[in-house]
Scaffold this motif. Structure first.
Motif, PDB file in Angstrom:
ATOM      1  N   ASP A   1       0.827  -1.210   0.000  1.00 36.24           N
ATOM      2  CA  ASP A   1       0.000   0.000   0.000  1.00 36.24           C
ATOM      3  C   ASP A   1       0.861   1.259   0.000  1.00 36.24           C
ATOM      4  O   ASP A   1       0.502   2.266  -0.622  1.00 36.24           O
ATOM      5  CB  ASP A   1      -0.917   0.019   1.226  1.00 36.24           C
ATOM      6  CG  ASP A   1      -1.992  -1.039   1.169  1.00 36.24           C
ATOM      7  OD1 ASP A   1      -2.171  -1.663   0.105  1.00 36.24           O
ATOM      8  OD2 ASP A   1      -2.656  -1.263   2.205  1.00 36.24           O
ATOM      9  N   LYS A   2       1.976   1.207   0.692  1.00 31.71           N
ATOM     10  CA  LYS A   2       2.861   2.374   0.735  1.00 31.71           C
ATOM     11  C   LYS A   2       3.408   2.680  -0.660  1.00 31.71           C
ATOM     12  O   LYS A   2       3.427   3.838  -1.100  1.00 31.71           O
ATOM     13  CB  LYS A   2       4.002   2.131   1.725  1.00 31.71           C
ATOM     14  CG  LYS A   2       3.570   2.104   3.190  1.00 31.71           C
ATOM     15  CD  LYS A   2       4.763   1.856   4.095  1.00 31.71           C
ATOM     16  CE  LYS A   2       4.402   2.021   5.569  1.00 31.71           C
ATOM     17  NZ  LYS A   2       3.508   0.977   6.064  1.00 31.71           N
TER      18      LYS A   2
ATOM     19  N   GLU B   1       2.134   1.748  -3.534  1.00 31.93           N
ATOM     20  CA  GLU B   1       1.025   2.148  -4.398  1.00 31.93           C
ATOM     21  C   GLU B   1       0.640   3.604  -4.150  1.00 31.93           C
ATOM     22  O   GLU B   1       0.261   4.328  -5.079  1.00 31.93           O
ATOM     23  CB  GLU B   1      -0.166   1.220  -4.176  1.00 31.93           C
ATOM     24  CG  GLU B   1       0.062  -0.172  -4.754  1.00 31.93           C
ATOM     25  CD  GLU B   1      -1.012  -1.165  -4.367  1.00 31.93           C
ATOM     26  OE1 GLU B   1      -1.978  -0.766  -3.681  1.00 31.93           O
ATOM     27  OE2 GLU B   1      -0.887  -2.359  -4.735  1.00 31.93           O
TER      28      GLU B   1
END
Length: 274
Positions: A194-195, A197
């Motif tokens: 997630d980071k 992305e």
């Protein structure tokens, strides 16, 4: 190269790497064994390189940002013909080109590092230059998950995402270990995908010891339509395959000795290629 042959090459590289480090009584064995399948897949199957012309201008670039793992590149480079196999016997000896961290005077090496976190910035510069010059080569960089504590990693990630450097491929060696503790206990990195992305990267998570998954993730990198740079999070085990030292703290930079070395070589010999 067929799948069995690639795995045989990986086994040979692991054996030579272990031999080099045991003989020198020092070396990043565990760091090397966590990324050997990744490095071998890149050099033998994915990258456009020319051992006869190491500085070929149209070659793909490989940045070993976690440069303490560079010992695993040496047997692979020698096998490909970048330099003589006999050079491996002089690892860490006076006058040898082959050090703990690779240097650019080693044929086939594009990056010299030591301090963590700097390789991705170099890779971004290479990829950006290729874009500006309308060159078709690709920049690959291997970073350690512990490197993701460095602010320079995220500065570079932001740059690559902003400039849509889709000719840049980052592979994270996600062995979840630093020297003194596990990453999720030391300073939590998850949710790591997630980071990346959030910085405008495409992300894929794979088993970093499965050559089929590695090659599948990399197979289409030259025809990517996605404008984003690609981050492959490769789940690995530090010291994979060597039970006495794998996934154990405080083995960073250390080579097994005595009975532990004997056991390690025996484990490699028993490894079945399939």
């Amino acid at each position: 190269m067929d799948k069995i042959k690639l795995r045989e090459k990986i086994k040979e590289a692991k054996h030579k790497c272990l031999e080099m480090c045991v003989n020198a009584e020092v070396g990043h064995v565990t760091s090397a064994f966590s990324c050997v399948e990744i490095v071998a897949s890149l050099y033998y199957e994915i990258m456009n390189i020319n051992p006869q012309i190491p500085g070929w201008k149209d070659r793909d670039r490989f940045i070993m940002s976690k440069n303490h793992g560079s010992v695993i590149t040496y047997p692979i480079l020698a096998d490909l013909g970048f330099f003589s196999q006999s050079e491996l016997d002089f690892f860490l000896k006076n006058g040898s080109k082959l050090g703990i961290h690779s240097k650019v005077n080693v044929p086939g090496v594009d990056f010299a590092g030591g301090s963590l976190g700097i390789g991705l910035g170099v890779a971004c510069g290479l990829a950006y230059a290729a874009k500006l010059n309308k060159e078709n080569w690709i920049t690959f960089t291997l970073i350690g998950d512990g490197e993701c504590y460095e602010g320079s990693i995220w500065e570079a990630a932001m740059f690559a995402g902003h400039y849509n450097l889709n000719n840049l491929i980052v592979i994270i060696d996600r062995n979840q270990m630093c020297i003194t503790n596990f990453t999720e206990k030391l300073l939590r990195l998850e949710p790591l995908a997630d980071k990346w992305e959030a910085f405008n990267w495409e992300t894929i998570t794979i088993n970093g010891h499965d050559t089929d998954q590695i090659l599948a993730a990399l197979s289409g990198v030259r025809e990517r339509k996605n404008p984003k740079p690609l981050c492959i999070i490769a789940d690995t085990i530090k010291g994979n395959g060597l039970t006495s030292i794998s996934n154990k703290l405080f083995w960073h930079g250390a080579a097994p000795k005595g009975d532990q070395a004997k056991i390690a070589f025996e484990e490699l010999e028993r490894e079945v290629i399939k």
